[in-house]
Design a protein around this motif. Structure first.
Motif, PDB file in Angstrom:
ATOM      1  N   GLN A  91     131.842 -11.773  90.816  1.00 30.30           N
ATOM      2  CA  GLN A  91     130.644 -12.030  91.613  1.00 30.30           C
ATOM      3  C   GLN A  91     129.505 -11.107  91.212  1.00 30.30           C
ATOM      4  N   CYS A  92     128.283 -11.653  91.154  1.00 29.30           N
ATOM      5  CA  CYS A  92     127.091 -10.855  90.913  1.00 29.30           C
ATOM      6  C   CYS A  92     126.109 -11.084  92.061  1.00 29.30           C
ATOM      7  N   TYR A  93     124.926 -10.489  91.966  1.00 24.55           N
ATOM      8  CA  TYR A  93     124.064 -10.411  93.143  1.00 24.55           C
ATOM      9  C   TYR A  93     122.641 -10.861  92.832  1.00 24.55           C
ATOM     10  N   GLY A  94     122.046 -11.563  93.788  1.00 24.39           N
ATOM     11  CA  GLY A  94     120.692 -12.076  93.635  1.00 24.39           C
ATOM     12  C   GLY A  94     119.720 -11.426  94.598  1.00 24.39           C
ATOM     13  N   VAL A  95     118.483 -11.277  94.143  1.00 20.61           N
ATOM     14  CA  VAL A  95     117.394 -10.742  94.963  1.00 20.61           C
ATOM     15  C   VAL A  95     116.177 -11.632  94.777  1.00 20.61           C
ATOM     16  N   VAL A  96     115.515 -11.948  95.868  1.00 25.79           N
ATOM     17  CA  VAL A  96     114.334 -12.796  95.837  1.00 25.79           C
ATOM     18  C   VAL A  96     113.072 -11.938  95.781  1.00 25.79           C
ATOM     19  N   VAL A  97     112.135 -12.351  94.946  1.00 27.87           N
ATOM     20  CA  VAL A  97     110.808 -11.740  94.926  1.00 27.87           C
ATOM     21  C   VAL A  97     109.895 -12.617  95.777  1.00 27.87           C
ATOM     22  N   MET A  98     109.278 -12.021  96.797  1.00 26.72           N
ATOM     23  CA  MET A  98     108.437 -12.759  97.734  1.00 26.72           C
ATOM     24  C   MET A  98     106.960 -12.456  97.495  1.00 26.72           C
ATOM     25  N   SER A  99     106.135 -13.421  97.855  1.00 30.25           N
ATOM     26  CA  SER A  99     104.697 -13.249  97.693  1.00 30.25           C
ATOM     27  C   SER A  99     104.157 -12.212  98.671  1.00 30.25           C
ATOM     28  N   ALA A 159     104.435 -31.852 103.099  1.00 32.46           N
ATOM     29  CA  ALA A 159     104.406 -30.754 102.129  1.00 32.46           C
ATOM     30  C   ALA A 159     105.827 -30.257 101.908  1.00 32.46           C
ATOM     31  N   ARG A 160     106.462 -30.740 100.846  1.00 31.63           N
ATOM     32  CA  ARG A 160     107.841 -30.354 100.554  1.00 31.63           C
ATOM     33  C   ARG A 160     107.889 -28.962  99.930  1.00 31.63           C
ATOM     34  N   ARG A 161     108.954 -28.264 100.239  1.00 28.81           N
ATOM     35  CA  ARG A 161     109.063 -26.863  99.825  1.00 28.81           C
ATOM     36  C   ARG A 161     109.887 -26.725  98.553  1.00 28.81           C
ATOM     37  N   PRO A 162     109.371 -26.027  97.537  1.00 26.32           N
ATOM     38  CA  PRO A 162     110.171 -25.763  96.339  1.00 26.32           C
ATOM     39  C   PRO A 162     111.066 -24.549  96.556  1.00 26.32           C
ATOM     40  N   LEU A 163     112.085 -24.409  95.709  1.00 30.04           N
ATOM     41  CA  LEU A 163     112.897 -23.190  95.783  1.00 30.04           C
ATOM     42  C   LEU A 163     112.056 -21.979  95.416  1.00 30.04           C
ATOM     43  N   LEU A 164     111.210 -22.140  94.405  1.00 29.43           N
ATOM     44  CA  LEU A 164     110.315 -21.071  93.958  1.00 29.43           C
ATOM     45  C   LEU A 164     108.924 -21.659  93.738  1.00 29.43           C
ATOM     46  N   ALA A 165     107.901 -20.947  94.180  1.00 25.21           N
ATOM     47  CA  ALA A 165     106.534 -21.426  94.028  1.00 25.21           C
ATOM     48  C   ALA A 165     106.176 -21.531  92.545  1.00 25.21           C
ATOM     49  N   VAL A 166     105.364 -22.534  92.221  1.00 27.41           N
ATOM     50  CA  VAL A 166     104.986 -22.768  90.831  1.00 27.41           C
ATOM     51  C   VAL A 166     103.538 -22.367  90.581  1.00 27.41           C
ATOM     52  N   ASP A 167     102.605 -23.016  91.237  1.00 23.03           N
ATOM     53  CA  ASP A 167     101.193 -22.773  90.954  1.00 23.03           C
ATOM     54  C   ASP A 167     100.492 -21.970  92.033  1.00 23.03           C
ATOM     55  N   LYS A 168     100.972 -22.073  93.273  1.00 29.53           N
ATOM     56  CA  LYS A 168     100.333 -21.389  94.391  1.00 29.53           C
ATOM     57  C   LYS A 168     101.373 -20.819  95.340  1.00 29.53           C
ATOM     58  N   VAL A 169     100.979 -19.757  96.032  1.00 29.82           N
ATOM     59  CA  VAL A 169     101.730 -19.303  97.203  1.00 29.82           C
ATOM     60  C   VAL A 169     100.862 -19.591  98.422  1.00 29.82           C
ATOM     61  N   ARG A 170     101.501 -19.975  99.522  1.00 34.35           N
ATOM     62  CA  ARG A 170     100.736 -20.385 100.699  1.00 34.35           C
ATOM     63  C   ARG A 170     101.116 -19.603 101.947  1.00 34.35           C
ATOM     64  N   ALA A 171     101.931 -18.562 101.774  1.00 33.66           N
ATOM     65  CA  ALA A 171     102.268 -17.682 102.889  1.00 33.66           C
ATOM     66  C   ALA A 171     102.879 -16.413 102.316  1.00 33.66           C
ATOM     67  N   VAL A 172     102.648 -15.295 103.003  1.00 34.46           N
ATOM     68  CA  VAL A 172     103.386 -14.082 102.656  1.00 34.46           C
ATOM     69  C   VAL A 172     104.869 -14.385 102.878  1.00 34.46           C
ATOM     70  N   GLY A 173     105.677 -14.139 101.876  1.00 31.85           N
ATOM     71  CA  GLY A 173     107.093 -14.467 101.969  1.00 31.85           C
ATOM     72  C   GLY A 173     107.492 -15.682 101.170  1.00 31.85           C
ATOM     73  N   ASP A 174     106.509 -16.429 100.629  1.00 33.50           N
ATOM     74  CA  ASP A 174     106.856 -17.519  99.708  1.00 33.50           C
ATOM     75  C   ASP A 174     107.698 -16.957  98.570  1.00 33.50           C
ATOM     76  N   ARG A 175     108.758 -17.683  98.190  1.00 33.33           N
ATOM     77  CA  ARG A 175     109.642 -17.204  97.133  1.00 33.33           C
ATOM     78  C   ARG A 175     108.982 -17.457  95.776  1.00 33.33           C
ATOM     79  N   VAL A 176     108.939 -16.412  94.938  1.00 35.84           N
ATOM     80  CA  VAL A 176     108.240 -16.489  93.654  1.00 35.84           C
ATOM     81  C   VAL A 176     109.205 -16.374  92.480  1.00 35.84           C
ATOM     82  N   ALA A 177     110.231 -15.550  92.611  1.00 40.71           N
ATOM     83  CA  ALA A 177     111.200 -15.369  91.522  1.00 40.71           C
ATOM     84  C   ALA A 177     112.547 -14.978  92.110  1.00 40.71           C
ATOM     85  N   PHE A 178     113.593 -15.157  91.292  1.00 45.41           N
ATOM     86  CA  PHE A 178     114.960 -14.822  91.713  1.00 45.41           C
ATOM     87  C   PHE A 178     115.625 -14.062  90.580  1.00 45.41           C
TER      88      PHE A 178
END
Length: 778
Positions: free
Chosen positions: A38-46, A100-119
């Motif tokens: 097992q390995c571990y993931g961390v999300v980068v948020m806007s 407005a469907r939600r992506p796993l990670l934002a592509v062109d824009k972020v629309r809230a603090v906390g939008d997921r940007v990278a993993f």
């Protein structure tokens, strides 16, 4: 273990059998699960509420020690990873809106603090956290809008360019012309603007997920903190991974609370599965508490304008509702439910001849809003109860009397409201009278005098609420094993409700099987054929009645076997107290012994299938309508504005009660959350969209010392919409508490000239109101 079955039968206050595991540290939550390699993931948020993503540089992170992969929205598009789907009113025949469907990670824009940007995925959690800090994102910040009032202004920034009004969808109930006529004829009218503060669920267990991809089977397994594992499977398999559902197994083990927040499939659920496929190893992600406050869905966040028209005697003639609810940055999960129930249940328990109610879902540059315990029912109740309190003052009658004059009487049941909703049962005056007696309503003056002597202002508030409970259909199964043990296979999902206990009580009574011989299985899409999960107070109506059908089917199957074994005609065999017997004789056989005969390895008569099992289904068509009366008393320190709950009494009509202990526990827990909303809790963003309540130092919740001894009773007025006669209790407390508490606060402050305060009524807000009132009086 040798106690009679009746000790564990329906209605008995059996303690939760699950708790033995939990309090001894033997629960199995997602974070307790560790898999090989097992390995571990961390999300980068806007960090921005609204911005264009100009560039993401992941090179330093990818080269960091232990890093296995770094994923961005561009990678998701390249890999064909889809967007999360959300239901909209148009899917059910309602008006069209903007989805407005939600992506796993934002592509062109972020629309809230906390939008997921990278993993970022690494060998250890620390390595993943360190690498996440190395990702460089170039943002071009854009204007943000935070409140629904600002979002609908003509010059507001558009959260989505293709939806310049920021209104995602609009729902409506009632008849405008009839309502306008009622207001024209009214002797009295009252109006209010109310706010339902944005809340965080703050489940005791933060969200977590482990994704496993099996290359040999080309299949996935997700361990998730989900209230709805089958729904989560459908979302991720169909919309995100685009695979058959049989290729994805979702396991939702012990779950530490959800309150609606854990219903939807989150980006992280998809990320761990996708990342596991990328690197060929299990990937684990755990939310921190700060990430939860930022990244979990929130509840409520409503602004409503309500108007009530009354005749000279205080009888309601009409009701107008204009409600705006924050959707947040994206439509997520069942967002529209909040708006739907707010306006559908606006009449409450009152005979409202004419109504016109409009509800709008509004985009803002904030985290998405989703159903939270009650989901529209508390908002509906808060409006009508506050309006009636105001009307009682204007008309000049007691708040109890104005309710009594407007109750729908039992003789009118079933009753169709102005929103085309049919209530099947209820005796509202009786329940209110029971609560008034329990709370010693007539002894209030003496208690108020004692408070005044101590320098405090005492007030009392009353609320009568109604909610609509249960949704969708459900399937439950029963399966005997060769030893005579029985397993309940539940499509519902218990995450604190006590299903393993109460379902076993029911089966024990229906089948006469010893309580300790009943096993409970849930939360695994490979073990449970289909299920809808638990939310919306649905489990007892749909789960309980489906379980009863399964039990009846077991008896029908086993009766034929019992007749064969006792060499009797099926028509001469009856079932009672767990045993089959031949009518008119003393010959009997226990069901458990008959069940064993279905597992003979040979010489099984050809008319019988191997094994004894059955399934039952039940749909909430129609639902049920639990209701109740709550009375609260508060003491306010006028020098500090501090509000203390002096007493709290509740009488709830929950239909037939399966377990009094668990039912009252649900009421008490809901009251605590309702008190939190009324007095303390609030998710706040500043004007730029930054979250300023990002930890428990800033987000206040009630503690044990903040709550009085909650005195509650249960009124069992059976529902006519289901064979068991059950209603619900899960959302009663959080629906009844806010208007009862705020009503008490205003009652205490009214002599000072204060007739309005919004939630949460913090000591600061109360103190400020007192100072303004004193200054105005001078």
């Amino acid at each position: 273990m040798d106690a009679p079955v009746t000790k564990f039968g329906i209605g008995q206050p059996v303690r939760r059998v699950e708790d033995q595991r939990f309090i001894t540290g033997r629960g199995s939550y997602v974070d307790d699960i560790d898999l090989p390699r097992q390995c571990y993931g961390v999300v980068v948020m806007s960090p921005h509420a609204h911005a264009r993503i100009v560039n993401i540089d992941t090179s330093k992170a990818a080269a960091a020690a232990g890093v296995l992969c770094v994923l961005t929205g561009q990678d998701a598009a390249a890999d064909g990873i889809g967007l999360l789907m959300v239901p909209m009113p148009e899917d059910m025949g309602g008006p069209k809106g903007h989805r407005a469907r939600r992506p796993l990670l934002a592509v062109d824009k972020v629309r809230a603090v906390g939008d997921r940007v990278a993993f970022v995925v690494a060998e250890t959690l620390r390595q993943a956290q360190d690498a996440a800090e190395l990702i460089e994102v170039d943002y071009e910040t854009l204007p943000a809008v935070v409140s629904v009032d600002d979002a609908v202004k003509s010059d507001a920034p558009a959260v989505w360019e293709e939806c310049p009004s920021n209104v995602s969808f609009t729902l409506a109930f009632g008849n405008k012309d009839a309502t306008d006529t009622a207001f024209t004829k009214a002797h009295h009218t009252v109006s209010l603007r109310l706010e339902s503060n944005r809340l965080s669920a703050n489940s005791i267990e933060p969200r977590a997920a482990i994704g496993v991809y099996d290359a040999a089977e080309d299949a996935y397994t997700l361990y998730a903190t989900s209230q709805n594992p089958h729904g989560n499977r459908t979302q991720l398999a169909t919309n995100v991974l685009k695979i058959p559902e049989t290729k994805l197994r979702v396991i939702s083990p012990d779950v530490g609370g959800g309150f609606g927040m854990k219903c939807g499939g989150y980006p992280e659920d998809g990320l761990v599965l996708w990342a596991s496929r990328r690197i060929g190893r299990p990937v684990k992600w755990n939310s921190t508490r700060s990430e939860a406050l930022l990244g979990d869905t929130h509840g409520r966040d409503q602004v409503v304008h309500g108007e009530l028209a009354l005749d000279e005697a205080g009888k309601v003639l009409g009701l107008r509702v204009n409600s705006m609810h924050a959707v947040g940055s994206h439509n997520f999960g069942s967002t529209m439910v909040n708006i739907f129930f707010t306006i559908k249940l606006a009449p409450g328990v009152y005979d409202v001849p004419a109504l016109h109610a409009i509800g709008k879902g509004v985009y803002t540059n904030t985290g998405p809003v989703h159903p939270y315990r009650g989901a529209g029912r508390p908002e509906a109740t808060y409006l009508i109860e506050r309006l009636l309190d105001r009307a009682a003052t204007v008309v000049g009658i007691d708040p109890v009397e104005i309710r009594r004059r407007n109750f729908i009487p039992p003789s009118s049941m079933p009753h169709k409201t102005a929103t085309n909703t049919t209530y099947d049962s209820g005796d509202f005056a009786r329940v209110m009278d029971e609560c008034l007696k329990l709370a010693d309503w007539n002894g209030f003056a003496k208690r108020a005098a004692a408070s005044k002597k101590n320098g405090k202002r005492r007030g009392r508030g009353i609320c009568y609420f109604l909610e609509e409970a249960s949704v969708f259909n459900e399937r439950m199964s029963l399966r005997f094993d060769p030893s005579g043990m029985v397993t309940i296979i539940a499509g519902t999902h218990s995450h604190g409700q006590g299903h393993a206990t109460v379902y076993a009580q029911m089966v024990s009574e229906w089948l006469g099987v010893p309580f300790e011989n009943i096993r409970f299985v849930q939360g695994d899409t490979d073990a449970v054929p289909i299920g809808r999960g638990t939310y919306g107070s649905r489990s007892m109506q749909v789960g309980g009645n489906a379980l009863k059908k399964a039990a009846d089917a077991i008896i029908d199957q086993a009766k034929a076997m019992a007749a064969h074994l006792m060499e009797a005609a099926v028509g001469d065999v009856e079932f009672k107290d767990g045993r089959f017997g031949i009518v008119g004789t003393d010959r009997t056989m226990a069901l458990t012994d008959v069940a064993k005969a279905f597992y003979r390895p040979m010489l099984l008569p050809p008319q019988f299938e191997v094994g004894l099992e059955a399934a039952g289904s039940f749909a909430s068509e129609p639902p049920n309508y639990p209701n109740g009366c709550h009375v609260c008393e508060v003491e306010i320190d006028p020098d500090s504005g501090a509000v203390a709950l002096a007493s709290y009494h509740a009488v709830d009509d929950v239909g037939r009660v399966m377990n009094h202990l668990l039912c009252e526990g649900q009421v008490h827990g809901g009251v605590a959350q309702g008190v939190g909303q009324a007095l303390m809790e609030c998710i706040r963003y500043d004007d730029s969209g930054q979250l300023v309540t990002g930890s428990f130092q800033d987000y206040c919740m009630p503690r044990a010392a903040d709550l009085p001894d909650i005195v509650s009773e249960l009124a069992e007025i059976p529902s006519t919409t289901n064979p068991l006669g059950v209603k619900a209790a899960g959302e009663a407390g959080c629906t009844g508490a806010p208007p009862a508490v705020i009503g008490a606060v205003l009652d205490a402050l009214r002599p000072l000239g204060i007739d309005h305060i919004d939630m949460p009524a913090t000591s600061s807000r109360v103190w400020t109101a007192i100072q303004h009132a004193r200054a105005h009086a001078q």
